[in-house]
Design a protein around this motif. Sequence first.
Motif, PDB file in Angstrom:
ATOM      1  N   ARG A  13     -72.206  26.461  55.468  1.00 32.69           N
ATOM      2  CA  ARG A  13     -70.639  26.665  55.676  1.00 32.69           C
ATOM      3  C   ARG A  13     -70.416  25.438  56.878  1.00 32.69           C
ATOM      4  NH1 ARG A  13     -68.772  32.355  57.405  1.00 32.69           N
ATOM      5  NH2 ARG A  13     -70.733  32.047  58.946  1.00 32.69           N
ATOM      6  N   ALA A  14     -70.930  25.217  57.739  1.00 34.53           N
ATOM      7  CA  ALA A  14     -70.857  24.254  58.692  1.00 34.53           C
ATOM      8  C   ALA A  14     -70.739  22.766  57.976  1.00 34.53           C
ATOM      9  CB  ALA A  14     -71.515  24.338  59.847  1.00 34.53           C
ATOM     10  N   ARG A  15     -71.867  22.607  57.207  1.00 29.94           N
ATOM     11  CA  ARG A  15     -71.847  21.412  56.620  1.00 29.94           C
ATOM     12  C   ARG A  15     -70.780  21.183  55.446  1.00 29.94           C
ATOM     13  NH1 ARG A  15     -73.603  16.684  56.975  1.00 29.94           N
ATOM     14  NH2 ARG A  15     -74.698  15.863  55.074  1.00 29.94           N
ATOM     15  N   THR A  17     -67.720  22.492  55.854  1.00 20.59           N
ATOM     16  CA  THR A  17     -66.674  22.112  56.539  1.00 20.59           C
ATOM     17  C   THR A  17     -66.500  20.669  57.157  1.00 20.59           C
ATOM     18  OG1 THR A  17     -66.598  24.420  57.564  1.00 20.59           O
ATOM     19  CG2 THR A  17     -65.443  22.884  58.940  1.00 20.59           C
ATOM     20  N   LEU A  18     -67.892  20.153  57.535  1.00 19.48           N
ATOM     21  CA  LEU A  18     -67.784  18.614  57.871  1.00 19.48           C
ATOM     22  C   LEU A  18     -67.493  17.830  56.857  1.00 19.48           C
ATOM     23  CD1 LEU A  18     -71.046  18.803  60.342  1.00 19.48           C
ATOM     24  CD2 LEU A  18     -68.493  18.224  61.020  1.00 19.48           C
ATOM     25  N   GLY A  20     -65.709  18.270  54.296  1.00 22.56           N
ATOM     26  CA  GLY A  20     -64.286  18.468  53.674  1.00 22.56           C
ATOM     27  C   GLY A  20     -63.599  17.871  54.808  1.00 22.56           C
ATOM     28  N   ALA A  21     -63.830  17.556  56.132  1.00 25.78           N
ATOM     29  CA  ALA A  21     -63.047  16.654  56.783  1.00 25.78           C
ATOM     30  C   ALA A  21     -63.067  15.331  56.700  1.00 25.78           C
ATOM     31  CB  ALA A  21     -63.424  16.937  58.389  1.00 25.78           C
ATOM     32  N   THR A  30     -70.248  18.804  47.347  1.00 27.05           N
ATOM     33  CA  THR A  30     -70.037  20.100  47.409  1.00 27.05           C
ATOM     34  C   THR A  30     -70.753  20.889  46.343  1.00 27.05           C
ATOM     35  OG1 THR A  30     -67.966  19.687  48.386  1.00 27.05           O
ATOM     36  CG2 THR A  30     -68.352  22.197  47.478  1.00 27.05           C
TER      37      THR A  30
END
Length: 65
Positions: A13-15, A17-18, A20-21, A30
């Motif tokens: 999830r953290a990966r 999120t990064l 996606g930024a 993804t």
Amino acid sequence: MLHHIRRLWALMRARITLLGADPERGEITTTVIVTALMAIAAIVIVAIIVAKLTAKAQSIDLGLG
């Protein structure tokens, strides 16, 4: 084992999120991550099924002893 799965899930999830930024990254990353998670889940499920089947097979009394 559940602890490892939760840790892996939090890491993914953290990966995501990064990733996606960063607008320069494509959607392929993804897709690869989701595919890898599905492969890991499949391996875990197969391992659980094999363990249960092996335990059941070993508990069968054949009447030889």
